[in-house]
Design a protein around this motif. Sequence first.
Motif, short mmCIF file in Angstrom:
data_model
loop_
_atom_site.label_atom_id
_atom_site.label_comp_id
_atom_site.label_asym_id
_atom_site.label_seq_id
_atom_site.Cartn_x
_atom_site.Cartn_y
_atom_site.Cartn_z
N ILE A 197 5.58 -17.09 34.70
CA ILE A 197 6.26 -16.03 33.94
C ILE A 197 7.76 -16.30 34.02
N GLU A 198 8.46 -16.19 32.89
CA GLU A 198 9.90 -16.42 32.89
C GLU A 198 10.64 -15.18 32.42
N GLN A 199 11.81 -14.96 32.98
CA GLN A 199 12.64 -13.83 32.62
C GLN A 199 14.08 -14.31 32.51
N GLN A 200 14.65 -14.18 31.31
CA GLN A 200 15.98 -14.70 31.06
C GLN A 200 17.04 -13.70 31.46
N LYS A 201 18.05 -14.19 32.16
CA LYS A 201 19.20 -13.39 32.53
C LYS A 201 20.47 -14.15 32.15
#
Length: 320
Positions: A197-201
């Motif tokens: 799972i990826e989460q962009q910041k």
Amino acid sequence: MVSSVISFADFQYDHCIHWIYSKGFGLPEFTERRVLNDVTIFYHDSSLRSKMPCPDWLNSTAGKEHWSSIHFWSDNNKLLGNLAFQSATQQFNLTGSLSDQNIYQASGCCSLYPNGTYRAFLNSAFNGKDFLSFNINRKTIVAAVPQAVLFKNLKEGNLLDMDKAAIYYQNTCLERLNILKQAPEVLIRKVPEVRIIEQQKAGSITVTCHVTGFYPRVVQVVWLGPDLQPVDEGVTDVLPNEDGTYQTRKSVIVPEEDVGEHTYSCVVLHSSVPDNITRVWGGEKAGGMAVWISLVCICLLAAGIGLVMWWRCRTRDAVI
């Protein structure tokens, strides 16, 4: 290739004894549980009329002897728990009516690791705080608080008991572990499911390797790749699922400038698979990803508009 570097040829075995001596809390006065890799092998409490009989799968002579020894040590731990409880309540000035809401806990474990090393310990706590620990090699007791010194001196005054305890954790516990690990429940294996799972910041992407549905509990999750920054100092918890399996996750931060330039691998090692499970994440540059997302959205929107217009025309023609 990652699989040639990291493998899980065997897995850690833990044989632990947890016993509690308490007053109040709605608990039996004494309870003892022996577990092997989270599987309960033996349980007894003071409200039961008899202890667990020897299970059918433990049919060897050595196994039956160890089972008899478990019964003996359970009685011994009950006596020891009573003495420790009384000493602690007196030293903490919790006698009389104040002794009705106290609890003394002890845990002794021996662990056998895949590389063949062996470790054992015995610790105890009073009302949830450290009380005593046993230095197995030196055959001495370490008092965690001043109130434990009296009981420490009492126990160390019996050299025979010190020798017996040391022999148990140096030798007997390992022998018992090798016998009890043949329990049918201990041999159960369930392969983990792994997804990324990826989460962009701003300036980076946090990538999480989520691992679930595995059994037994022991698992290793490793991220491989350049310039990775661990989240929460790399510490992860293994949590239970409702079906008796376990789950965990491990997250790392990938710098924005490295996204799309390198590939990163999440490697999961578990006893249910002979080698490992590897999931690769490469990522994309944020700009390129945004363009592709925009194009896909435009195409879907155009297709949706076209479908609506076609349906209206068809409906109108049918009415006319």
